[in-house]
Scaffold this motif. Structure first.
Motif, PDB file in Angstrom:
ATOM      1  N   LEU A   1       0.715  -1.362   0.473  1.00 31.93           N
ATOM      2  CA  LEU A   1       0.376  -0.157  -0.156  1.00 31.93           C
ATOM      3  C   LEU A   1       1.238   1.170   0.299  1.00 31.93           C
ATOM      4  CD1 LEU A   1      -2.964  -1.118   2.813  1.00 31.93           C
ATOM      5  CD2 LEU A   1      -2.962  -0.449  -0.305  1.00 31.93           C
ATOM      6  N   ILE A   2       1.555   1.378   0.615  1.00 33.12           N
ATOM      7  CA  ILE A   2       2.867   2.130   0.855  1.00 33.12           C
ATOM      8  C   ILE A   2       3.917   1.405   1.485  1.00 33.12           C
ATOM      9  CG2 ILE A   2       1.324   2.711   3.231  1.00 33.12           C
ATOM     10  CD1 ILE A   2       2.325   6.310   2.861  1.00 33.12           C
ATOM     11  N   GLY A   3       4.934   2.195   1.094  1.00 36.67           N
ATOM     12  CA  GLY A   3       6.378   2.046   1.370  1.00 36.67           C
ATOM     13  C   GLY A   3       7.022   3.462   1.880  1.00 36.67           C
ATOM     14  N   SER A   4       8.041   3.493   3.227  1.00 35.15           N
ATOM     15  CA  SER A   4       8.630   4.340   3.825  1.00 35.15           C
ATOM     16  C   SER A   4       9.476   4.923   2.374  1.00 35.15           C
ATOM     17  CB  SER A   4       9.498   4.542   5.245  1.00 35.15           C
ATOM     18  OG  SER A   4      10.217   3.628   5.231  1.00 35.15           O
ATOM     19  N   ALA A   5      10.416   3.718   1.605  1.00 34.17           N
ATOM     20  CA  ALA A   5      10.956   4.232   0.498  1.00 34.17           C
ATOM     21  C   ALA A   5      10.955   3.043   0.211  1.00 34.17           C
ATOM     22  CB  ALA A   5      12.505   3.577   1.040  1.00 34.17           C
ATOM     23  N   PRO A   6      10.627   2.991  -1.812  1.00 38.46           N
ATOM     24  CA  PRO A   6      10.283   2.199  -3.054  1.00 38.46           C
ATOM     25  C   PRO A   6      10.501   0.988  -2.490  1.00 38.46           C
ATOM     26  CG  PRO A   6      12.031   3.642  -3.716  1.00 38.46           C
ATOM     27  CD  PRO A   6      12.094   3.771  -2.067  1.00 38.46           C
ATOM     28  N   VAL A   7       9.308  -0.715  -2.610  1.00 40.07           N
ATOM     29  CA  VAL A   7       9.902  -1.963  -1.515  1.00 40.07           C
ATOM     30  C   VAL A   7       9.086  -2.314  -2.752  1.00 40.07           C
ATOM     31  CG1 VAL A   7       8.229  -3.459  -0.500  1.00 40.07           C
ATOM     32  CG2 VAL A   7       9.110  -1.084   0.504  1.00 40.07           C
ATOM     33  N   ASP A   8      10.193  -3.771  -3.115  1.00 41.19           N
ATOM     34  CA  ASP A   8       9.435  -3.980  -4.963  1.00 41.19           C
ATOM     35  C   ASP A   8       8.684  -5.285  -4.461  1.00 41.19           C
ATOM     36  OD1 ASP A   8      11.402  -5.688  -3.537  1.00 41.19           O
ATOM     37  OD2 ASP A   8      12.966  -6.098  -4.573  1.00 41.19           O
ATOM     38  N   GLY A   9       8.280  -5.393  -3.224  1.00 41.79           N
ATOM     39  CA  GLY A   9       6.670  -6.465  -2.676  1.00 41.79           C
ATOM     40  C   GLY A   9       8.401  -8.342  -2.578  1.00 41.79           C
ATOM     41  N   TYR A  10       9.321  -8.049  -2.880  1.00 41.94           N
ATOM     42  CA  TYR A  10       9.315  -9.025  -1.705  1.00 41.94           C
ATOM     43  C   TYR A  10      10.987  -8.960  -0.570  1.00 41.94           C
ATOM     44  CZ  TYR A  10       8.482 -11.211  -6.222  1.00 41.94           C
ATOM     45  OH  TYR A  10       7.228 -11.272  -7.645  1.00 41.94           O
ATOM     46  N   LEU A  11      11.500  -8.043  -1.039  1.00 44.56           N
ATOM     47  CA  LEU A  11      11.887  -7.232   0.215  1.00 44.56           C
ATOM     48  C   LEU A  11      12.067  -5.818   0.810  1.00 44.56           C
ATOM     49  CD1 LEU A  11      15.486  -8.684  -1.575  1.00 44.56           C
ATOM     50  CD2 LEU A  11      14.065  -9.783   0.957  1.00 44.56           C
ATOM     51  N   LEU A  12      12.142  -6.566   2.069  1.00 43.45           N
ATOM     52  CA  LEU A  12      12.059  -5.005   2.781  1.00 43.45           C
ATOM     53  C   LEU A  12      13.806  -4.572   3.422  1.00 43.45           C
ATOM     54  CD1 LEU A  12      10.405  -2.720   4.463  1.00 43.45           C
ATOM     55  CD2 LEU A  12      10.416  -4.658   5.766  1.00 43.45           C
ATOM     56  N   PRO A  13      13.927  -3.488   2.743  1.00 39.99           N
ATOM     57  CA  PRO A  13      15.643  -2.828   2.710  1.00 39.99           C
ATOM     58  C   PRO A  13      15.390  -2.094   4.595  1.00 39.99           C
ATOM     59  CG  PRO A  13      14.736  -1.862   0.966  1.00 39.99           C
ATOM     60  CD  PRO A  13      13.461  -2.880   1.558  1.00 39.99           C
ATOM     61  N   PRO A  14      16.981  -2.330   4.952  1.00 40.10           N
ATOM     62  CA  PRO A  14      16.992  -1.799   6.045  1.00 40.10           C
ATOM     63  C   PRO A  14      16.533  -0.146   6.177  1.00 40.10           C
ATOM     64  CG  PRO A  14      18.748  -2.745   5.255  1.00 40.10           C
ATOM     65  CD  PRO A  14      17.847  -2.712   4.222  1.00 40.10           C
ATOM     66  N   ASP A  15      15.967   0.370   7.453  1.00 36.91           N
ATOM     67  CA  ASP A  15      15.667   1.510   7.398  1.00 36.91           C
ATOM     68  C   ASP A  15      14.535   1.844   6.961  1.00 36.91           C
ATOM     69  OD1 ASP A  15      17.751   1.659   9.590  1.00 36.91           O
ATOM     70  OD2 ASP A  15      19.455   2.473   8.109  1.00 36.91           O
ATOM     71  N   THR A  16      13.310   1.097   6.269  1.00 38.17           N
ATOM     72  CA  THR A  16      11.963   1.000   5.495  1.00 38.17           C
ATOM     73  C   THR A  16      11.189   0.465   6.293  1.00 38.17           C
ATOM     74  OG1 THR A  16      13.692   0.896   4.060  1.00 38.17           O
ATOM     75  CG2 THR A  16      11.541   0.522   3.824  1.00 38.17           C
ATOM     76  N   ALA A  17      10.068   1.013   6.462  1.00 37.14           N
ATOM     77  CA  ALA A  17       8.636   0.266   6.552  1.00 37.14           C
ATOM     78  C   ALA A  17       7.904   0.238   5.651  1.00 37.14           C
ATOM     79  CB  ALA A  17       8.299   0.635   7.799  1.00 37.14           C
ATOM     80  N   ALA A  18       6.896  -0.247   5.789  1.00 35.66           N
ATOM     81  CA  ALA A  18       6.129  -0.281   3.854  1.00 35.66           C
ATOM     82  C   ALA A  18       4.754  -1.088   4.813  1.00 35.66           C
ATOM     83  CB  ALA A  18       6.742  -1.822   3.376  1.00 35.66           C
ATOM     84  N   TRP A  19       3.610  -0.211   4.251  1.00 28.68           N
ATOM     85  CA  TRP A  19       2.133  -1.426   4.521  1.00 28.68           C
ATOM     86  C   TRP A  19       1.752  -2.126   3.554  1.00 28.68           C
ATOM     87  CZ3 TRP A  19      -1.793   2.974   6.471  1.00 28.68           C
ATOM     88  CH2 TRP A  19      -1.172   3.703   7.937  1.00 28.68           C
ATOM     89  N   LEU A  20       1.279  -3.547   4.144  1.00 24.90           N
ATOM     90  CA  LEU A  20       0.965  -4.733   3.136  1.00 24.90           C
ATOM     91  C   LEU A  20      -0.470  -4.964   3.366  1.00 24.90           C
ATOM     92  CD1 LEU A  20       3.875  -7.425   4.245  1.00 24.90           C
ATOM     93  CD2 LEU A  20       3.996  -5.222   2.333  1.00 24.90           C
ATOM     94  N   HIS A  21      -1.341  -4.809   1.488  1.00 27.65           N
ATOM     95  CA  HIS A  21      -2.593  -5.581   1.832  1.00 27.65           C
ATOM     96  C   HIS A  21      -2.777  -6.472   2.239  1.00 27.65           C
ATOM     97  CE1 HIS A  21      -6.796  -4.942   1.842  1.00 27.65           C
ATOM     98  NE2 HIS A  21      -6.875  -5.760   0.085  1.00 27.65           N
ATOM     99  N   THR A  22      -3.288  -7.158   2.962  1.00 31.85           N
ATOM    100  CA  THR A  22      -3.256  -8.663   3.349  1.00 31.85           C
ATOM    101  C   THR A  22      -5.244  -9.273   3.568  1.00 31.85           C
ATOM    102  OG1 THR A  22      -1.629  -8.431   4.690  1.00 31.85           O
ATOM    103  CG2 THR A  22      -2.011 -11.129   4.578  1.00 31.85           C
ATOM    104  N   PRO A  23      -5.837  -9.756   2.338  1.00 27.27           N
ATOM    105  CA  PRO A  23      -7.333  -9.392   3.147  1.00 27.27           C
ATOM    106  C   PRO A  23      -7.687 -10.606   4.114  1.00 27.27           C
ATOM    107  CG  PRO A  23      -6.507 -10.667   0.727  1.00 27.27           C
ATOM    108  CD  PRO A  23      -5.111  -9.689   0.928  1.00 27.27           C
TER     109      PRO A  23
END
Ligand code: NOJ
Length: 511
Positions: free
Chosen positions: A489-511
């Protein structure tokens, strides 16, 4: 969430440090008219409420936390008519208004203290005989002794600056005065109060000498968190409840335990208290998880805060103290996503949406925080997080004041690229990211569960879910694999869908 959830329970509140937000009058100090002009910016940012730091009559020995008249606006900031207009406009923009109230101490210029110095009504403050030495060993939070001597030889207690004498809350006149002050502002339409030093007010009978370690903010000490204070908040709650529209109060409670914090938010006391545990935690998944668990276990209406006008801005805290540190900024953006995914309400501090760092190189002659002077320059004080906001343009005053005016603290030359105007047109900017995150939170609000569920996560990372939202944050030094999800849904930095880089957060949609 249910329909009847009161507005404050999951509100995002934006702290306005009034002197440093926006200056309409051109004297280099922020004011109420300046805030009014910037309300559209705040509405677009997507916050629910604003909290105004003190704008009352004050000689400004502690930036307005030294109040000389609790029922008037200082000419530096405007007039009562400006205040009424600000409240009306804020409400028109759908923004609630919380004001600061400072009950632990007044200004030494307050009528009551001036009368006391003349020898009358000293019982409203804490005057004691002491001879040549102060009556006890208490130290001011701003360093140096907590006592000052009057010309006639008595001493008075001030837990902060000498210009901030502490009230004697055992005097019923003090109690009724503050009930009246609450009503004064409630009648003018404020939606809530932020209570300064809410764990102060009462001191142990006899004002006993206290070992230095027990003078720090903590759950049990002769100086802070006395049980009598809760009776005051029960009384205040009754006043708040007697008004329509869910008026609220949040206490500034510095303490060393979540259980102690919980005492202030018992059902018949305050609605919220600041939870400073996160702000005091290092950048660490283990530390964050502990803060979250302890908080959620102890309180039902949690709050989260990463910065305010008293602490080093979190961009700098997380970046090891470097000005404009990219690590600090990346972590600050990640922390925001974690904070906004949690149950409860989030308090933002002006300028964090611009990714402002602490200004660590202010010239000594420009510093105004009494901590700097009282510590004889050994402590830098809090001016570095209070530098006026850069709104637009490429040089000081960056639209904070009309051109030609000098802001009360100098603004760094590097801030041109951090101005609100500069960032508004950049979809990758921190300002755009904050807007996007706040929008996403609003959209998801209805589907959030009340609590969170921890998911298994690799070392250094935290994964938790709240209904269809999974929040992931990586505090470690290696990329980690994302949990199963439908989309990012949103990343604090670009997130490619597989890996979460260091110093990063994301919101994922999980139905
Ligand atoms: C807490 C306020 O946030 C701070 O700015 C002030 O100096 C002290 N209380 C004393 O009023």
């Amino acid at each position: 969430m249910h329909m009847e959830t009161p507005w404050w329970r999951d509100a995002v509140v934006y702290e306005i440090y009034v002197r440093s937000f926006a200056d309409a009058s051109g004297d280099g100090v922020g004011d109420l008219a300046g805030i009014r002009q910037r309300l559209p910016y705040l509405a677009e940012l997507g916050v629910d409420a604003i909290w105004l730091t003190p704008f009352y009559r004050s000689p400004m020995a502690d930036g307005g936390y030294d109040v000389a008249d609790y029922r008037d606006v200082d000419p530096l900031f405007g007039t009562l008519a400006d205040f009424d207009a600000l409240v009306a406009d804020a409400h028109g923009h759908g923004l609630r208004v919380i004001v600061d109230i400072v009950p632990n101490h007044s200004s030494s210029e307050h009528e009551w203290f001036k009368t006391a110095l003349r020898g009358e009504g000293r019982d409203r403050y804490l005057f004691r005989d002491g001879g040549e030495l102060p009556p006890n060993n208490w130290q001011s939070t701003f360093s140096g002794p907590a006592w000052s001597r009057t010309p006639d030889g008595q001493w008075y207690l001030h837990l902060f600056a000498a210009e901030q004498p502490d009230f004697n809350w055992r005097n019923p006149e003090v109690r009724s005065e503050f009930l009246d002050v609450l009503r004064f502002w409630l009648d003018r339409g404020v939606d809530g109060f932020r209570i300064d030093v809410a764990m102060g007010l009462y001191k142990a009978e006899g004002l006993p000498d206290t070992p230095p370690e027990d003078q720090a903010f903590k759950a049990e000490s002769p100086i802070w968190g006395r049980p009598e204070v809760h009776e005051v908040y029960r009384e205040w709650r009754k006043v708040l409840d007697s008004y329509p529209d869910e008026r609220m109060a949040i206490g500034e409670v510095w303490t060393d335990s979540a259980e102690d914090l919980a005492l202030y938010v018992r059902p018949d006391e305050l609605h919220q208290s600041f939870n400073f545990a996160w702000l005091e935690a290092p950048w660490s998944a283990t530390a964050f998880q502990k803060v979250i668990d302890d908080t959620l276990a102890a309180v039902t209406a949690p709050t989260w805060v990463l910065s305010n006008h008293d602490v080093v801005r979190h961009v700098t805290r997380y970046g090891g103290g470097l000005i404009n540190s990219t690590t600090g900024l990346a972590r600050a953006r990640a922390a925001l996503l974690a904070m906004l995914a949690l149950p409860g309400s989030a308090y933002l501090y002006q300028g964090e949406e611009l990714g402002l760092p602490e200004v660590t190189d202010l010239p000594p002659e420009s510093r105004q925080d009494p901590i700097f002077a009282r510590s004889r320059g050994t402590l830098p004080g809090r001016d570095g997080c209070r530098v006026p906001i850069p709104w637009s343009g490429v040089a000081e005053p960056y639209g904070f004041s009309p051109d030609g005016a000098r802001p009360w603290l100098p603004q760094p030359v590097e801030w041109a690229v951090l101005s609100a105007e500069h960032q508004a047109s950049d979809p990758g900017s921190t300002l755009s990211f904050y807007q996007e995150a706040l929008r996403a939170r609003r959209e998801l609000r209805g589907s959030f569960t009340d609590g969170i569920t921890w998911l298994d996560s690799p070392e250094g990372a935290l994964f938790f879910s709240r209904g269809p939202l999974t929040c992931v944050i990586n505090c470690g030094s290696d990329s980690v694999q994302l949990p199963p999800h439908e989309r990012v849904l949103i990343g604090s930095a670009p997130v490619d869908g597989y890996l979460l880089p260091p110093d990063t957060a994301a919101w994922l949609h999980t139905p």
